[in-house]
Motif scaffolding. Structure first.
Motif, mmCIF file in Angstrom:
data_model
loop_
_atom_site.group_PDB
_atom_site.id
_atom_site.type_symbol
_atom_site.label_atom_id
_atom_site.label_comp_id
_atom_site.label_asym_id
_atom_site.label_seq_id
_atom_site.Cartn_x
_atom_site.Cartn_y
_atom_site.Cartn_z
ATOM 1 N N ALA A 1 4.113 12.088 3.447
ATOM 2 C CA ALA A 1 4.479 13.014 2.378
ATOM 3 C C ALA A 1 4.901 12.206 1.163
ATOM 4 N N ALA A 2 4.647 12.771 -0.003
ATOM 5 C CA ALA A 2 5.057 12.116 -1.251
ATOM 6 C C ALA A 2 6.405 12.678 -1.669
ATOM 7 N N GLY A 3 7.356 11.794 -1.944
ATOM 8 C CA GLY A 3 8.661 12.254 -2.407
ATOM 9 C C GLY A 3 8.586 12.712 -3.850
ATOM 10 N N SER A 4 9.225 13.837 -4.146
ATOM 11 C CA SER A 4 9.278 14.298 -5.529
ATOM 12 C C SER A 4 10.208 13.391 -6.336
ATOM 13 N N ARG A 5 10.173 13.555 -7.635
ATOM 14 C CA ARG A 5 11.051 12.758 -8.500
ATOM 15 C C ARG A 5 12.507 12.973 -8.129
ATOM 16 N N ASP A 6 12.890 14.244 -7.930
ATOM 17 C CA ASP A 6 14.284 14.556 -7.597
ATOM 18 C C ASP A 6 14.680 13.963 -6.250
ATOM 19 N N ILE A 7 13.779 14.032 -5.275
ATOM 20 C CA ILE A 7 14.079 13.473 -3.952
ATOM 21 C C ILE A 7 14.275 11.966 -4.045
ATOM 22 N N ILE B 1 0.822 -1.205 0.000
ATOM 23 C CA ILE B 1 0.000 0.000 0.000
ATOM 24 C C ILE B 1 0.858 1.257 0.000
ATOM 25 N N ASN B 2 1.944 1.266 0.790
ATOM 26 C CA ASN B 2 2.857 2.402 0.812
ATOM 27 C C ASN B 2 4.151 1.965 0.128
ATOM 28 N N PRO B 3 4.121 1.849 -1.201
ATOM 29 C CA PRO B 3 5.253 1.214 -1.883
ATOM 30 C C PRO B 3 6.567 1.943 -1.701
ATOM 31 N N VAL B 4 6.564 3.276 -1.820
ATOM 32 C CA VAL B 4 7.820 4.014 -1.712
ATOM 33 C C VAL B 4 8.432 3.850 -0.327
ATOM 34 N N GLY B 5 7.623 4.011 0.707
ATOM 35 C CA GLY B 5 8.136 3.892 2.070
ATOM 36 C C GLY B 5 8.684 2.514 2.368
ATOM 37 N N ASP B 6 7.938 1.494 1.962
ATOM 38 C CA ASP B 6 8.400 0.132 2.232
ATOM 39 C C ASP B 6 9.663 -0.211 1.443
ATOM 40 N N ALA C 1 19.381 10.198 5.289
ATOM 41 C CA ALA C 1 19.036 11.606 5.089
ATOM 42 C C ALA C 1 20.294 12.439 4.840
ATOM 43 N N PHE C 2 21.338 12.159 5.617
ATOM 44 C CA PHE C 2 22.592 12.901 5.447
ATOM 45 C C PHE C 2 23.190 12.646 4.070
ATOM 46 N N GLU C 3 23.252 11.366 3.666
ATOM 47 C CA GLU C 3 23.836 11.024 2.371
ATOM 48 C C GLU C 3 23.036 11.623 1.216
ATOM 49 N N ALA C 4 21.707 11.693 1.378
ATOM 50 C CA ALA C 4 20.849 12.210 0.305
ATOM 51 C C ALA C 4 20.711 13.729 0.339
ATOM 52 N N GLY C 5 21.147 14.353 1.412
ATOM 53 C CA GLY C 5 21.058 15.805 1.515
ATOM 54 C C GLY C 5 19.659 16.319 1.780
ATOM 55 N N ILE C 6 18.861 15.543 2.545
ATOM 56 C CA ILE C 6 17.527 15.988 2.911
ATOM 57 C C ILE C 6 17.379 15.884 4.425
ATOM 58 N N SER C 7 16.298 16.427 4.965
ATOM 59 C CA SER C 7 16.097 16.382 6.407
ATOM 60 C C SER C 7 15.589 15.015 6.853
ATOM 61 N N ILE C 8 15.932 14.654 8.082
ATOM 62 C CA ILE C 8 15.444 13.388 8.637
ATOM 63 C C ILE C 8 13.916 13.397 8.693
ATOM 64 N N LYS C 9 13.349 14.558 9.030
ATOM 65 C CA LYS C 9 11.898 14.666 9.135
ATOM 66 C C LYS C 9 11.228 14.364 7.803
ATOM 67 N N HIS C 10 11.779 14.935 6.723
ATOM 68 C CA HIS C 10 11.173 14.704 5.407
ATOM 69 C C HIS C 10 11.297 13.238 5.005
ATOM 70 N N LEU C 11 12.460 12.634 5.271
ATOM 71 C CA LEU C 11 12.632 11.219 4.955
ATOM 72 C C LEU C 11 11.637 10.375 5.741
ATOM 73 N N SER C 12 11.461 10.702 7.010
ATOM 74 C CA SER C 12 10.516 9.961 7.839
ATOM 75 C C SER C 12 9.097 10.067 7.272
ATOM 76 N N TYR C 13 8.726 11.252 6.816
ATOM 77 C CA TYR C 13 7.398 11.451 6.244
ATOM 78 C C TYR C 13 7.226 10.646 4.942
ATOM 79 N N VAL C 14 8.280 10.595 4.129
ATOM 80 C CA VAL C 14 8.204 9.831 2.878
ATOM 81 C C VAL C 14 8.074 8.337 3.192
ATOM 82 N N GLU C 15 8.845 7.867 4.173
ATOM 83 C CA GLU C 15 8.802 6.437 4.512
ATOM 84 C C GLU C 15 7.461 6.032 5.114
ATOM 85 N N THR C 16 6.833 6.930 5.859
ATOM 86 C CA THR C 16 5.547 6.587 6.495
ATOM 87 C C THR C 16 4.356 6.906 5.614
ATOM 88 N N GLY C 17 4.590 7.569 4.478
ATOM 89 C CA GLY C 17 3.499 7.908 3.586
ATOM 90 C C GLY C 17 2.811 9.215 3.925
#
Length: 273
Positions: free
Chosen positions: A51-57, A11-16, A33-49
């Motif tokens: 927030a939707a990650g953009s193509r670039d993210i 159901i949450n394919p990107v996060g899983d 998050a550090f290696e990708a250059g994004i915030s831990i909070k944003h990564l957490s939101y993408v993994e839990t669904g």
């Protein structure tokens, strides 16, 4: 080849997918998050669904995870985006330069064997030295049918009878095959081939160490009647291809393990000249 041949997505394919790849690499959310250059909070939101990650993210995360081009396409498709990387046949004009380089590599390796395999270890090309050696061991009729590098060494009715210390060689090959299969859990075609290999009789138990990658070299000695040839194999990959097919190609280069083996291979080539 069908780059869309992947396991069903949850159901949450990107996060899983992100969590699975991150856990296999023993990376925390902070690490990724550090290696990708994004915030831990944003990564957490993408993994839990949340927030939707953009193509670039998603591409940044894929690069930070060191994903293959096939898996990067899978992550993009899970996020609702088009694939980024093409998957062309080796006869396509777009990969002509790479094909010429591979052909030259195979020719220049004569009189020693070299083959090209795809991600499922199917033999796509072989130089004359490799064809001569396989013909001598397997016979002319066998050479009319498709060859699989792993199956050739592991199946009881192919090269196994001619491999000295076969259990050690088989264990090393199984460790490599398992490592490659476990690195691509979404690739149903590869997983199917791996399961087929495991059904072969009398195989040694594959190593289960998830952290140690197989070594780049593997030594094997082939013996038939009074002919004995020792080979040291090395696996080469293309540099930084932007095509799925090219990234997944493996060039298997075999060097003689000793002077006697070098002389035998050179003599075989002279007879065929």
């Amino acid at each position: 080849m069908d780059s869309r041949q992947h396991a069903p997505l949850p159901i949450n394919p990107v996060g899983d997918l992100l969590r699975g790849w991150r856990n296999r690499r023993a990376m925390s959310q902070a690490d990724l998050a550090f290696e990708a250059g994004i915030s831990i909070k944003h990564l957490s939101y993408v993994e839990t669904g949340k927030a939707a990650g953009s193509r670039d993210i998603l591409l940044q995360l894929a690069a930070a995870l060191g994903l293959s081009l096939r898996d990067r396409n899978a992550l993009l498709e899970a996020g609702g985006f088009a694939r980024q990387y093409g998957e062309r046949d080796l006869s396509a004009p777009e990969v002509a330069d790479a094909k010429r380089a591979i052909d030259l590599l195979l020719r220049r390796h004569e009189p020693f064997p070299a083959i090209v395999t795809d991600r499922r270890w199917n033999v796509m090309q072989a130089n004359r030295a490799a064809s001569r050696l396989m013909m001598m061991l397997l016979g002319e009729e066998r050479m009319t049918r498709p060859l699989n590098h792993m199956r050739m060494f592991l199946a009881p009715d192919e090269l196994r009878p001619f491999v000295v210390d076969w259990p050690d060689v088989a264990a090393a090959l199984l460790a490599r095959a398992r490592h490659e299969a476990m690195a691509a859990p979404l690739d149903l075609a590869l997983q199917s081939t791996w399961r087929e290999l495991l059904k072969l009789p009398d195989l040694p138990t594959p190593q289960l160490n998830e952290t140690d990658a197989p070594g780049p070299l593997c030594e094997v000695r082939l013996k038939k009647d009074d002919v004995s040839i020792g080979l040291i194999g090395a696996v080469l990959t293309l540099g930084t291809p932007q095509d799925v097919t090219l990234q997944e190609l493996r060039v298997e280069m075999f060097m003689p393990a000793d002077a006697a083996s070098e002389a035998a291979l050179t003599a075989f080539a002279a007879q065929d000249a």
